[in-house]
Scaffold this motif. Structure first.
Motif, PDB file in Angstrom:
ATOM      1  N   THR A  49       0.837  -1.195   0.000  1.00  0.00           N
ATOM      2  CA  THR A  49       0.000   0.000   0.000  1.00  0.00           C
ATOM      3  C   THR A  49       0.875   1.249   0.000  1.00  0.00           C
ATOM      4  OG1 THR A  49      -1.758   1.173   1.172  1.00  0.00           O
ATOM      5  CG2 THR A  49      -0.188  -0.002   2.519  1.00  0.00           C
ATOM      6  N   GLN A  50       0.344   2.315  -0.584  1.00  0.00           N
ATOM      7  CA  GLN A  50       1.066   3.583  -0.659  1.00  0.00           C
ATOM      8  C   GLN A  50       0.103   4.733  -0.410  1.00  0.00           C
ATOM      9  OE1 GLN A  50       4.181   3.864  -3.929  1.00  0.00           O
ATOM     10  NE2 GLN A  50       2.873   2.267  -4.762  1.00  0.00           N
ATOM     11  N   GLU A  51       0.658   5.819   0.085  1.00  0.00           N
ATOM     12  CA  GLU A  51      -0.128   7.035   0.310  1.00  0.00           C
ATOM     13  C   GLU A  51       0.748   8.240   0.031  1.00  0.00           C
ATOM     14  OE1 GLU A  51      -1.446   9.527   4.244  1.00  0.00           O
ATOM     15  OE2 GLU A  51      -2.057   7.424   4.181  1.00  0.00           O
ATOM     16  N   ILE A  52       0.258   9.162  -0.748  1.00  0.00           N
ATOM     17  CA  ILE A  52       0.962  10.416  -0.990  1.00  0.00           C
ATOM     18  C   ILE A  52      -0.001  11.563  -0.734  1.00  0.00           C
ATOM     19  CG2 ILE A  52       0.444  10.373  -3.485  1.00  0.00           C
ATOM     20  CD1 ILE A  52       3.214  11.746  -3.864  1.00  0.00           C
ATOM     21  N   ALA A  53       0.467  12.595  -0.044  1.00  0.00           N
ATOM     22  CA  ALA A  53      -0.417  13.692   0.342  1.00  0.00           C
ATOM     23  C   ALA A  53       0.302  15.027   0.210  1.00  0.00           C
ATOM     24  CB  ALA A  53      -0.911  13.499   1.768  1.00  0.00           C
ATOM     25  N   TYR A  54      -0.475  16.060  -0.105  1.00  0.00           N
ATOM     26  CA  TYR A  54       0.032  17.436  -0.155  1.00  0.00           C
ATOM     27  C   TYR A  54      -0.906  18.313   0.668  1.00  0.00           C
ATOM     28  CZ  TYR A  54       1.501  22.025  -1.770  1.00  0.00           C
ATOM     29  OH  TYR A  54       1.966  23.320  -1.809  1.00  0.00           O
ATOM     30  N   SER A  55      -0.345  19.110   1.554  1.00  0.00           N
ATOM     31  CA  SER A  55      -1.177  19.984   2.384  1.00  0.00           C
ATOM     32  C   SER A  55      -0.629  21.396   2.366  1.00  0.00           C
ATOM     33  CB  SER A  55      -1.226  19.463   3.824  1.00  0.00           C
ATOM     34  OG  SER A  55       0.066  19.428   4.384  1.00  0.00           O
ATOM     35  N   ASP A  56      -1.546  22.333   2.437  1.00  0.00           N
ATOM     36  CA  ASP A  56      -1.217  23.749   2.532  1.00  0.00           C
ATOM     37  C   ASP A  56      -2.023  24.323   3.682  1.00  0.00           C
ATOM     38  OD1 ASP A  56      -0.126  26.215   1.998  1.00  0.00           O
ATOM     39  OD2 ASP A  56      -0.314  25.979  -0.175  1.00  0.00           O
ATOM     40  N   GLU A  57      -2.009  25.613   3.819  1.00  0.00           N
ATOM     41  CA  GLU A  57      -2.678  26.231   4.956  1.00  0.00           C
ATOM     42  C   GLU A  57      -4.171  25.942   4.973  1.00  0.00           C
ATOM     43  OE1 GLU A  57      -3.202  30.649   7.033  1.00  0.00           O
ATOM     44  OE2 GLU A  57      -1.951  30.396   5.251  1.00  0.00           O
ATOM     45  N   ASN A  58      -4.803  25.906   3.799  1.00  0.00           N
ATOM     46  CA  ASN A  58      -6.256  25.797   3.736  1.00  0.00           C
ATOM     47  C   ASN A  58      -6.769  24.484   3.137  1.00  0.00           C
ATOM     48  OD1 ASN A  58      -6.594  28.401   4.804  1.00  0.00           O
ATOM     49  ND2 ASN A  58      -6.328  29.308   2.761  1.00  0.00           N
ATOM     50  N   TYR A  59      -5.893  23.635   2.615  1.00  0.00           N
ATOM     51  CA  TYR A  59      -6.415  22.425   2.003  1.00  0.00           C
ATOM     52  C   TYR A  59      -5.426  21.275   2.119  1.00  0.00           C
ATOM     53  CZ  TYR A  59      -3.444  23.246  -2.098  1.00  0.00           C
ATOM     54  OH  TYR A  59      -2.381  23.431  -2.932  1.00  0.00           O
ATOM     55  N   ARG A  60      -5.961  20.066   1.924  1.00  0.00           N
ATOM     56  CA  ARG A  60      -5.145  18.851   1.953  1.00  0.00           C
ATOM     57  C   ARG A  60      -5.663  17.903   0.890  1.00  0.00           C
ATOM     58  NH1 ARG A  60      -4.651  13.734   5.101  1.00  0.00           N
ATOM     59  NH2 ARG A  60      -2.418  13.296   5.281  1.00  0.00           N
ATOM     60  N   LEU A  61      -4.752  17.342   0.099  1.00  0.00           N
ATOM     61  CA  LEU A  61      -5.086  16.401  -0.957  1.00  0.00           C
ATOM     62  C   LEU A  61      -4.303  15.117  -0.716  1.00  0.00           C
ATOM     63  CD1 LEU A  61      -6.516  15.902  -3.724  1.00  0.00           C
ATOM     64  CD2 LEU A  61      -4.438  16.785  -4.810  1.00  0.00           C
ATOM     65  N   ARG A  62      -4.988  13.965  -0.792  1.00  0.00           N
ATOM     66  CA  ARG A  62      -4.326  12.700  -0.505  1.00  0.00           C
ATOM     67  C   ARG A  62      -4.813  11.612  -1.455  1.00  0.00           C
ATOM     68  NH1 ARG A  62      -4.998   9.583   5.204  1.00  0.00           N
ATOM     69  NH2 ARG A  62      -7.184   9.646   4.558  1.00  0.00           N
ATOM     70  N   LEU A  63      -3.877  10.746  -1.876  1.00  0.00           N
ATOM     71  CA  LEU A  63      -4.206   9.589  -2.693  1.00  0.00           C
ATOM     72  C   LEU A  63      -3.635   8.347  -2.024  1.00  0.00           C
ATOM     73  CD1 LEU A  63      -5.303   8.327  -5.354  1.00  0.00           C
ATOM     74  CD2 LEU A  63      -3.017   8.691  -6.322  1.00  0.00           C
ATOM     75  N   MET A  64      -4.476   7.316  -1.840  1.00  0.00           N
ATOM     76  CA  MET A  64      -4.037   6.047  -1.257  1.00  0.00           C
ATOM     77  C   MET A  64      -4.279   4.929  -2.259  1.00  0.00           C
ATOM     78  SD  MET A  64      -5.358   6.317   2.703  1.00  0.00           S
ATOM     79  CE  MET A  64      -7.068   6.661   2.300  1.00  0.00           C
ATOM     80  N   LEU A  65      -3.331   4.017  -2.359  1.00  0.00           N
ATOM     81  CA  LEU A  65      -3.431   2.878  -3.268  1.00  0.00           C
ATOM     82  C   LEU A  65      -3.116   1.599  -2.495  1.00  0.00           C
ATOM     83  CD1 LEU A  65      -1.402   4.342  -6.277  1.00  0.00           C
ATOM     84  CD2 LEU A  65      -3.885   4.214  -6.089  1.00  0.00           C
ATOM     85  N   LEU A  66      -3.859   0.533  -2.792  1.00  0.00           N
ATOM     86  CA  LEU A  66      -3.624  -0.733  -2.116  1.00  0.00           C
ATOM     87  C   LEU A  66      -3.830  -1.892  -3.065  1.00  0.00           C
ATOM     88  CD1 LEU A  66      -3.643  -2.232   0.979  1.00  0.00           C
ATOM     89  CD2 LEU A  66      -5.860  -2.822   0.054  1.00  0.00           C
ATOM     90  N   MET A  67      -2.944  -2.851  -2.994  1.00  0.00           N
ATOM     91  CA  MET A  67      -3.118  -4.121  -3.701  1.00  0.00           C
ATOM     92  C   MET A  67      -2.839  -5.242  -2.714  1.00  0.00           C
ATOM     93  SD  MET A  67      -1.372  -3.493  -7.448  1.00  0.00           S
ATOM     94  CE  MET A  67       0.196  -2.995  -6.745  1.00  0.00           C
ATOM     95  N   MET A  68      -3.693  -6.274  -2.729  1.00  0.00           N
ATOM     96  CA  MET A  68      -3.420  -7.422  -1.877  1.00  0.00           C
ATOM     97  C   MET A  68      -4.104  -8.666  -2.423  1.00  0.00           C
ATOM     98  SD  MET A  68      -5.545  -6.576   1.592  1.00  0.00           S
ATOM     99  CE  MET A  68      -7.322  -6.806   1.709  1.00  0.00           C
TER     100      MET A  68
END
Length: 627
Positions: free
Chosen positions: A455-474
């Motif tokens: 599994t992986q997760e990448i996120a970007y956050s600033d003062e007013n917002y947050r964006l995140r993507l998570m991926l999983l394989m099993m």
């Protein structure tokens, strides 16, 4: 009432957890992930998995009264109910007694479990949460210092702190069809200790389900619930009691046409924890459950304990004892955590028609666990985590033992705006004791399920917002939740992708969006299943008025039908002590429906399944008073 329907795509399933890093460096890195919330900042541990957080502010804006109100908005593993009317997110709609033991639930860091019967979620999945400050959902194998048994999803409820919530609170709710609930809480901080007590009562009059007879299926319930604790600087004691009397929907009827279907539960949970010093900690918990079942049908009932009869009046009592000792040490850049845990599950008694009917030799299960994990900090921004856990499960009655090995390797990176996680893991699950007990002759030597995943997760956050993507394989081997056709491989494959976007327009106006895509191969009786779903919420405040609008959207490849669960609420903050709220749930009457399969017990042919929404259409009025 204004309706706003938004389309999207939901993503992602169960993930994993890891262990990692040097005290000062580790804590500074993990704090990069923490949401700036008074109590949640103290409890969030990114090493537990991929976090979906419901802060105190968010819960209050949603006017969430039960865990169900929150759980239905989570990605991939979301709220469902089974044929007995119990919270069961992983139910197939089939005849199994319970299927969600892959989901574990904790209150203030201590697992609440029904042990022999299954995950604590079966009763606490729709628990009243007036005592709760915030809720954390972790998708992944739980941190090895957390759980005695493995999981795909762990839910942590954290209670309110009298330092912030001293005094009392009274909450009264009246709703459609006579639905009503009452809750009163009181907490106080003294010089040497803090304490809190919450008592709630719910009389849930719910929508009935047509089943082709003159008597539709009922899932009404009445619940009384007590939550309390006493804490000092280094010790804590919890007492929880729940009494839940239920109309149990289809119950033990093969064709979902019961004449009588009622199950009543009485549950007790006690736990005690003590911190000896900076290194050593111990904890003990006791769970006891009494289940009283009254079932009747015009045809034989489905459980083996019913012995082919048309009526069943049974009482089960079971106990679960859990103990653990944990040691923590920091050596250079390494934070080491190790410990031993034990759990003992016992079916204390089974009575039918007032007589002892316990004839199975299998009545006990013991779990012994040892674990080790290391958190190593490469720098102030990078962590590597490594963990291993070994579980040995022994059973009486000549039932074969199981040995389970859990492994987890992870990497975490955090900077001012960017963060990244990756986990590689192996976990194993054994069949829960109650399912094994009901079919002991056929399930003597069933192999544990082995799951491999990344599994992986990448996120970007600033003062007013947050964006995140998570991926999983099993992928599962010897899967317990698998296609049960004769030629099934038991190797279910999963892929999930989840995207979250949170935007604070200003202090009083916020947007939360969640989309996910899930793809399964060889699950239940399906060769392939795709799920595309989403969640959107808007919270607004204007002077003394607060507004909440949230919609959950579901669609899957069974029919690609769109389901929308719209919730709207408006609150009038009359004063600091008094608030009135008008709330509408499932306003479009188009919430996601679960399939309940039916079988003709005479011909063994499948009947037309019932489609049942776990979310009722309801209007409620709530009064909240602080004293």
């Amino acid at each position: 009432m204004k309706k706003r329907v938004v389309k999207g795509s939901l993503v992602f399933l169960w993930l994993l957890s890891t262990a990692v890093g040097h005290a000062e460096n580790v804590e500074s890195i993990l704090q990069e992930y923490n949401q700036k919330n008074a109590l949640s900042q103290k409890t969030i541990d990114e090493n537990k998995g991929h976090l979906v957080l419901f802060t105190r502010e968010k819960l209050e804006k949603m006017h969430a009264k039960t865990l169900k109100d929150v759980f239905k908005a989570t990605p991939v593993i979301y709220y469902h109910e089974n044929r007995y009317g119990l919270p069961d997110p992983l139910t197939s709609g089939g005849l199994e007694p319970y299927r969600s033991n892959f989901v574990r639930l904790y209150v203030d860091g201590v697992e609440v479990t029904q042990g022999w019967m299954g995950s604590g979620l079966m009763l606490y999945g729709d628990v009243n949460i007036d005592f709760v400050d915030h809720i954390e959902f972790y998708y992944a194998i739980p941190s090895f210092d957390t759980s005695v048994e493995p999981a795909y999803l762990t839910i942590f409820l954290y209670s309110k702190d009298p330092k912030r919530d001293s005094g009392g609170k009274l909450d009264l709710v009246e709703g459609s069809r006579g639905y009503n609930s009452q809750s009163v809480s009181y907490g106080q901080q003294t010089k040497d200790l803090s304490y809190m007590i919450n008592f709630s009562h719910t009389d849930a009059k719910r929508e009935t389900i047509a089943n082709g007879t003159a008597t539709p299926l009922s899932r009404d319930f009445e619940r009384m619930q007590l939550f309390s604790y006493v804490k000092t600087e280094d010790q804590v004691f919890h007492l929880q009691v729940m009494k839940k009397d239920t109309d149990s929907l289809a119950g033990m009827s093969w064709d979902a046409t019961p004449l009588v279907s009622q199950i009543d539960y009485l549950n007790l949970h006690l736990d005690y924890g003590i911190v000896f010093d900076t290194h050593w900690r111990a904890q003990f918990a006791y769970d006891w459950l009494k289940t009283e079942m009254v079932q009747a049908d015009d045809l034989p009932l489905l459980w083996s304990d019913a012995l082919g009869a048309n009526t069943f009046n049974g009482v089960y009592k079971n106990s679960t004892y859990t103990a653990e000792v944990t040691y923590k040490e920091t050596i250079g850049r390494n934070r080491i955590t190790a410990g031993i845990k034990g759990r003992y599950k016992k079916l204390d008694s089974f009575e039918r028609d007032g007589e002892d009917a316990l004839t199975s030799p299998f009545t006990e299960e013991r779990i012994a666990s040892v674990f080790f994990q290391d958190q190593y900090a490469f720098s102030d921004r990078q962590l590597v985590t490594l963990g291993a856990s070994y579980n040995h499960i022994s059973r009486n009655g000549g039932v074969e033992s199981d040995s389970l090995l859990q492994l987890r390797l992870g990497y975490i990176y955090s900077s001012e705006h960017w963060s990244y996680k990756a986990y590689l893991y192996r976990t194993q699950f054994a069949l829960e004791p109650f399912v094994r007990y009901l079919d002991i002759s056929n399930l003597q030597d069933i192999e544990p399920q082995t799951t491999l995943g990344i599994t992986q997760e990448i996120a970007y956050s600033d003062e007013n917002y947050r964006l995140r993507l998570m991926l999983l394989m099993m992928q599962d081997e010897d899967g317990l939740v698998q296609n049960d056709t004769p030629d099934a491989s038991g190797e279910t494959k999963y892929f999930f992708a989840v995207m979250n976007y949170d935007y604070d327009i200003d202090l009083n106006n916020k947007v939360n969006m969640q989309l996910y895509y899930a793809r399964y191969k060889d699950i239940f009786n399906l060769d392939k299943l795709e799920d595309v779903s989403g969640y959107l919420s808007l919270t607004n405040a204007y002077e003394k008025l607060d507004f909440y609008n949230g919609i959950v959207w579901h669609s899957n490849s069974l029919d690609w039908k769109n389901y929308f669960d719209l919730t709207c609420a408006v609150s009038w903050n009359i004063s600091e002590e008094l608030t009135l709220t008008l709330k509408g749930e499932n306003l479009l009457d188009k919430a996601k429906k679960s399939t309940l399969f039916r079988v003709d017990p005479v011909t063994s042919t499948l009947l037309t399944p019932l489609q049942i929404s776990p979310t009722d259409q309801r209007i409620t009025i709530e009064m909240e008073y602080l004293f």
